[in-house]
Design an enzyme around this catalytic site. Structure first.
Site, PDB file in Angstrom:
ATOM      1  N   ASN A  34     -42.565  39.745 -24.894  1.00 47.95           N
ATOM      2  CA  ASN A  34     -43.630  39.440 -23.931  1.00 47.95           C
ATOM      3  C   ASN A  34     -43.790  37.923 -23.778  1.00 47.95           C
ATOM      4  O   ASN A  34     -44.882  37.370 -23.875  1.00 47.95           O
ATOM      5  CB  ASN A  34     -44.954  40.076 -24.366  1.00 47.95           C
ATOM      6  CG  ASN A  34     -45.986  40.088 -23.253  1.00 47.95           C
ATOM      7  OD1 ASN A  34     -45.678  39.802 -22.103  1.00 47.95           O
ATOM      8  ND2 ASN A  34     -47.225  40.410 -23.597  1.00 47.95           N
ATOM      9  N   GLU A  61     -38.061  40.888 -21.989  1.00 48.95           N
ATOM     10  CA  GLU A  61     -39.186  40.217 -21.335  1.00 48.95           C
ATOM     11  C   GLU A  61     -39.313  38.771 -21.845  1.00 48.95           C
ATOM     12  O   GLU A  61     -40.368  38.335 -22.284  1.00 48.95           O
ATOM     13  CB  GLU A  61     -40.492  40.999 -21.536  1.00 48.95           C
ATOM     14  CG  GLU A  61     -41.498  40.751 -20.427  1.00 48.95           C
ATOM     15  CD  GLU A  61     -42.709  41.673 -20.467  1.00 48.95           C
ATOM     16  OE1 GLU A  61     -43.567  41.480 -19.594  1.00 48.95           O
ATOM     17  OE2 GLU A  61     -42.798  42.548 -21.340  1.00 48.95           O
ATOM     18  N   ASP A 173     -36.884  48.054 -24.635  1.00 55.55           N
ATOM     19  CA  ASP A 173     -38.121  48.653 -24.149  1.00 55.55           C
ATOM     20  C   ASP A 173     -37.774  49.579 -22.987  1.00 55.55           C
ATOM     21  O   ASP A 173     -37.493  49.120 -21.881  1.00 55.55           O
ATOM     22  CB  ASP A 173     -39.073  47.535 -23.712  1.00 55.55           C
ATOM     23  CG  ASP A 173     -40.391  48.058 -23.163  1.00 55.55           C
ATOM     24  OD1 ASP A 173     -40.579  49.291 -23.131  1.00 55.55           O
ATOM     25  OD2 ASP A 173     -41.229  47.229 -22.770  1.00 55.55           O
ATOM     26  N   ASN A 175     -39.918  51.837 -21.819  1.00 54.09           N
ATOM     27  CA  ASN A 175     -41.165  52.110 -21.090  1.00 54.09           C
ATOM     28  C   ASN A 175     -41.382  53.595 -20.829  1.00 54.09           C
ATOM     29  O   ASN A 175     -41.992  53.977 -19.824  1.00 54.09           O
ATOM     30  CB  ASN A 175     -41.198  51.315 -19.776  1.00 54.09           C
ATOM     31  CG  ASN A 175     -41.920  49.985 -19.945  1.00 54.09           C
ATOM     32  OD1 ASN A 175     -43.014  49.932 -20.499  1.00 54.09           O
ATOM     33  ND2 ASN A 175     -41.301  48.910 -19.479  1.00 54.09           N
TER      34      ASN A 175
END
Length: 283
Positions: A34, A61, A173, A175
């Site tokens: 992130n 990310e 990830d 999701n």
């Protein structure tokens, strides 16, 4: 756009040694940071130095161009560093740290998603490792539509990876929480992105029709093992989380996994590092 080890309890300190014999061993770590610069400020680079010996680290990310990567994360532990940032500044992007890959490929041949920096593949002699970041649909219908386009476009790529005959580990990830065991409040999330029936059915196809293996679940079947927590409320403190970060692999390499851990002693982002040890020598 410009051009000493710390061990979770589920990973053995002596993973490499048994009866004075050196065993094949490969450690892979994956984390949605992130924001790579944000994670560095929270101690991610220092932790990577202590998490040795790792062979591959996949991050998602990254939210920065390669020239903006903090110095300590440009090539940690003298690794070979590969970056695939998004064209859009401060958005998406993936990276991969490894020791001497033979070839690195950015993107999977789909313009829309390659521009978003979602796929980075490193090929070694006997295995390919991918840093992967699937779109999130949580910000609105337009992003959910983008997520569905990605799922449609990416399934043939997964089939091509199977047909290549190589062992493959896709880290990152996704999701998607696959089963009710993979998120705390599954009943109230059945109409929310990340746990929609169509998303879960797609992941079932990956595992059952294409034959990939959810490596963490092969080793650890316990409930309440999460990798992401909302920043709202007290989700982290109360462990109200989702397991949406995976290492999904072809069966041959998946069967060699012998230890898994979700590192939660420190927080580098809203996700936690997923670490898996394989009885496999990366050559």
């Amino acid at each position: 756009m410009c051009s000493g080890r710390e061990e979770p309890t589920t990973l053995s300190v002596n993973s490499r040694v048994s009866s004075d014999v050196i065993l094949p061993f490969m450690r892979i770590i994956t984390l949605n940071v992130n924001g790579l610069r944000s994670a560095e400020r929270k101690g991610f680079a220092r932790w990577l130095a202590r998490a040795e010996p790792w062979d591959v680290v996949c991050v998602q990310e990254i939210k920065c161009a390669e020239c903006d990567v903090p110095r300590s994360l440009r090539a940690p532990r003298k690794s070979h560093a590969s970056f695939h940032p998004a064209e859009r500044k401060g958005y998406s992007g993936v990276a991969l740290y490894a020791k001497r890959p033979h070839r690195v490929t950015a993107g999977f041949g789909h313009g829309e998603f390659d521009r978003e920096g979602r796929f980075l593949q490193a090929d070694f002699a006997d295995v390919s490792v991918v840093s992967l970041y699937l779109p999130s649909g949580s910000s609105g219908p337009h992003r959910q539509a983008s997520k569905y386009r990605f799922l449609d476009a990416f399934l043939p790529q997964l089939a091509r990876l199977v047909d290549s005959g190589r062992e493959v580990i896709l880290c990152g990830d996704w999701n998607i929480a696959h089963q009710p065991i993979d998120l705390k409040n599954w009943r109230s999330n059945q109409k929310n992105s990340g746990f929609l029936p169509d998303e879960r059915a797609w992941l079932t196809r990956v595992l059952e029709e294409l034959g990939f293996v959810d490596v963490f679940r092969r080793v650890d079947s316990r409930a309440e093992q999460y990798t992401w927590w909302s920043n709202r409320g007290q989700a982290w403190k109360k462990n109200v989380g989702w397991r949406i970060d995976y290492q999904i692999a072809t069966p041959g390499i998946a069967t060699t996994a012998h230890a898994v851990a979700i590192y939660k002693n420190r927080r580098f982002s809203d996700h936690a590092p997923l670490m898996i040890d394989y009885d496999f020598e990366l050559t």
